[in-house]
Design a protein around this motif. Structure first.
Motif, PDB file in Angstrom:
ATOM      1  N   ALA A 108       0.832  -1.211   0.000  1.00 23.46           N
ATOM      2  CA  ALA A 108       0.000   0.000   0.000  1.00 23.46           C
ATOM      3  C   ALA A 108       0.866   1.260   0.000  1.00 23.46           C
ATOM      4  O   ALA A 108       0.558   2.245  -0.686  1.00 23.46           O
ATOM      5  N   VAL A 109       1.971   1.234   0.750  1.00 26.91           N
ATOM      6  CA  VAL A 109       2.874   2.389   0.756  1.00 26.91           C
ATOM      7  C   VAL A 109       3.504   2.578  -0.626  1.00 26.91           C
ATOM      8  O   VAL A 109       3.578   3.704  -1.146  1.00 26.91           O
ATOM      9  N   ILE A 110       3.935   1.482  -1.221  1.00 26.57           N
ATOM     10  CA  ILE A 110       4.534   1.565  -2.555  1.00 26.57           C
ATOM     11  C   ILE A 110       3.520   2.075  -3.567  1.00 26.57           C
ATOM     12  O   ILE A 110       3.843   2.913  -4.431  1.00 26.57           O
ATOM     13  N   LEU A 111       2.277   1.631  -3.469  1.00 25.69           N
ATOM     14  CA  LEU A 111       1.249   2.090  -4.407  1.00 25.69           C
ATOM     15  C   LEU A 111       0.990   3.585  -4.253  1.00 25.69           C
ATOM     16  O   LEU A 111       0.787   4.299  -5.253  1.00 25.69           O
ATOM     17  N   THR A 191       7.656   9.683 -21.591  1.00 24.74           N
ATOM     18  CA  THR A 191       6.795   8.497 -21.535  1.00 24.74           C
ATOM     19  C   THR A 191       7.509   7.330 -20.881  1.00 24.74           C
ATOM     20  O   THR A 191       6.934   6.601 -20.059  1.00 24.74           O
ATOM     21  N   MET A 192       8.777   7.144 -21.224  1.00 27.01           N
ATOM     22  CA  MET A 192       9.551   6.057 -20.619  1.00 27.01           C
ATOM     23  C   MET A 192       9.712   6.258 -19.120  1.00 27.01           C
ATOM     24  O   MET A 192       9.616   5.298 -18.340  1.00 27.01           O
ATOM     25  N   LEU A 193       9.948   7.490 -18.685  1.00 29.30           N
ATOM     26  CA  LEU A 193      10.106   7.739 -17.255  1.00 29.30           C
ATOM     27  C   LEU A 193       8.812   7.489 -16.499  1.00 29.30           C
ATOM     28  O   LEU A 193       8.832   6.936 -15.389  1.00 29.30           O
ATOM     29  N   ILE A 194       7.688   7.869 -17.079  1.00 26.61           N
ATOM     30  CA  ILE A 194       6.405   7.669 -16.395  1.00 26.61           C
ATOM     31  C   ILE A 194       6.135   6.186 -16.186  1.00 26.61           C
ATOM     32  O   ILE A 194       5.778   5.746 -15.083  1.00 26.61           O
ATOM     33  N   VAL A 195       6.310   5.398 -17.230  1.00 21.16           N
ATOM     34  CA  VAL A 195       6.002   3.971 -17.132  1.00 21.16           C
ATOM     35  C   VAL A 195       7.088   3.229 -16.347  1.00 21.16           C
ATOM     36  O   VAL A 195       6.801   2.424 -15.451  1.00 21.16           O
ATOM     37  N   ALA A 196       8.358   3.493 -16.679  1.00 20.04           N
ATOM     38  CA  ALA A 196       9.453   2.780 -16.014  1.00 20.04           C
ATOM     39  C   ALA A 196       9.530   3.146 -14.536  1.00 20.04           C
ATOM     40  O   ALA A 196       9.833   2.297 -13.692  1.00 20.04           O
ATOM     41  N   GLY A 197       9.268   4.427 -14.204  1.00 21.36           N
ATOM     42  CA  GLY A 197       9.314   4.812 -12.803  1.00 21.36           C
ATOM     43  C   GLY A 197       8.248   4.132 -11.975  1.00 21.36           C
ATOM     44  O   GLY A 197       8.486   3.735 -10.827  1.00 21.36           O
ATOM     45  N   SER A 198       7.067   3.970 -12.538  1.00 19.89           N
ATOM     46  CA  SER A 198       6.000   3.299 -11.798  1.00 19.89           C
ATOM     47  C   SER A 198       6.280   1.818 -11.600  1.00 19.89           C
ATOM     48  O   SER A 198       5.823   1.223 -10.619  1.00 19.89           O
ATOM     49  N   VAL A 199       7.041   1.224 -12.500  1.00 18.60           N
ATOM     50  CA  VAL A 199       7.386  -0.195 -12.378  1.00 18.60           C
ATOM     51  C   VAL A 199       8.637  -0.391 -11.523  1.00 18.60           C
ATOM     52  O   VAL A 199       8.872  -1.486 -10.998  1.00 18.60           O
ATOM     53  N   ALA A 200       9.443   0.649 -11.341  1.00 20.47           N
ATOM     54  CA  ALA A 200      10.699   0.501 -10.599  1.00 20.47           C
ATOM     55  C   ALA A 200      10.463   0.357  -9.103  1.00 20.47           C
ATOM     56  O   ALA A 200      11.190  -0.386  -8.424  1.00 20.47           O
ATOM     57  N   PHE A 201       9.472   1.042  -8.554  1.00 20.18           N
ATOM     58  CA  PHE A 201       9.251   0.978  -7.101  1.00 20.18           C
ATOM     59  C   PHE A 201       8.905  -0.425  -6.604  1.00 20.18           C
ATOM     60  O   PHE A 201       9.350  -0.811  -5.511  1.00 20.18           O
ATOM     61  N   PRO A 202       8.103  -1.247  -7.310  1.00 22.04           N
ATOM     62  CA  PRO A 202       7.827  -2.601  -6.815  1.00 22.04           C
ATOM     63  C   PRO A 202       9.060  -3.503  -6.722  1.00 22.04           C
ATOM     64  O   PRO A 202       8.964  -4.615  -6.180  1.00 22.04           O
ATOM     65  N   THR A 203      10.198  -3.042  -7.235  1.00 24.14           N
ATOM     66  CA  THR A 203      11.423  -3.813  -7.046  1.00 24.14           C
ATOM     67  C   THR A 203      11.695  -4.035  -5.562  1.00 24.14           C
ATOM     68  O   THR A 203      12.234  -5.081  -5.164  1.00 24.14           O
TER      69      THR A 203
END
Length: 343
Positions: A108-111, A191-203
């Protein structure tokens, strides 16, 4: 009558002059231009012609205009430092609550951080088909969180697959309208930063599911948060030497923040269990701190470039919190890579 005399060959006849006085002297050469006083110096082949001082063509009177430096606002720098410290502390403490069968609080914090990041980057870059890109980023964030929690075994490849699908969907969505289609290449970085950044946090969710992963998050994110906060606090008081007139950042803050972040990670490594050592923790903290402060600095340069180009700038808060968000977004996958390489 006398016979007419024959003119001599090769001699021009005398010009007819008025009888009133001698001929007026010529003020210039054959082409009407005024003659220069003094002898002329022959110019050799390949030698550049010299122009007199003050000639507008030589550029001697065109001094380079000094670019005005952006004022360093102390209160703003301290506010951004506080935001970076709070964000890093929140992520580190939330990671401690994660355990087998108890991943929901940290997720939830990551989201929440993902939602803030997607909103900030979307408003900052304003890509074509803005709502489509923002929607793709949000869906990619939720999908990445789900995959990070449910994938078995815990690994990074499912997140990479979500990233690729999200990038393709965002670019395809920008090709629907003709007005957006013409700006796809120009906005590809955003566009790459928006999508890649949102996927990077669940790491970080994946890290909590592998041995020693939570400790890696503690070391790396603590170093990144301290580095970002110290760099901003130093800029509030000693923004020297200025890295660029348009960016209110100094080299002392960037270097000092990375060094102090490394020291904090080495200190934490001395209290963690094996295989952690102060040396290994210092290496991991150094990489995470450097990645975070350089990402924050790059965002500052990008924002200054947009302002100089006359592009619309986002709101006050969004303009200044995107640097720390980008720093933590890049520090998270760096922590995963360091966990695999160093430990």
């Amino acid at each position: 009558m006398l016979p007419s005399s024959r003119p001599e060959t090769g001699r021009e006849p005398w010009p007819e002059q008025p009888s009133s006085g001698p001929p007026a002297p010529r003020a210039g050469g054959d082409d009407g231009r005024p003659e220069r006083g003094g002898p002329r110096r022959a110019r050799r082949d390949g030698e550049p012609s010299r122009r007199p001082a003050g000639d507008p063509g030589d550029g001697s009177d065109q001094d380079a205009e000094d670019v005005p430096s952006v004022e360093v606002r102390r209160s703003l720098a301290l506010a951004v430092a506080g935001f970076a410290a709070l964000l890093g502390m929140g992520l580190v403490l939330a990671a401690q609550t994660s355990g087998p069968g108890h991943r929901l609080p940290f997720t939830a914090v990551i989201l929440g951080v993902q939602a803030l990041s997607v909103l900030t980057w979307t408003m900052a870059f304003r890509p074509p088909a803005l709502m489509t890109v923002a929607g793709v980023g949000a869906v990619a964030a939720i999908a990445a969180d789900t995959v990070a929690v449910r994938s078995d075994p815990a690994r990074l490849m499912p997140l990479v697959q979500v990233l690729l699908v999200g990038l393709v969907a965002a670019v395809v969505g920008q090709f629907v309208r003709r007005a957006d289609r013409a700006q796809v290449l120009e906005s590809l970085r955003g566009t790459m930063l928006i999508v890649a950044g949102s996927v990077a946090f669940p790491t970080m969710i994946v890290l909590t599911r592998i041995p020693m992963g939570t400790q890696v998050i503690t070391v790396c994110l603590a170093a990144a948060g301290v580095a970002l906060a110290v760099a901003r606090i130093t800029d509030a008081f000693v923004a020297w030497p200025r890295l660029a007139p348009q960016v209110p950042r100094g080299a002392v803050g960037v270097v000092g923040g990375a060094m102090i972040g490394t020291m904090v990670s080495a200190f934490l490594g001395s209290y963690l269990v094996t295989p952690f050592t102060p040396t290994r923790a210092a290496i991991m903290g150094l990489v995470a701190a450097v990645v975070a402060v350089l990402a924050d600095l790059a965002v500052g340069f990008a924002e200054a470039g947009r302002e100089m180009a006359g592009e619309p700038t986002p709101g006050w808060a969004i303009q200044h919190i995107q640097g720390p968000l980008t720093g933590f977004a890049l520090a998270a996958p760096a922590a995963y890579v360091l966990c695999k390489l160093v430990l």
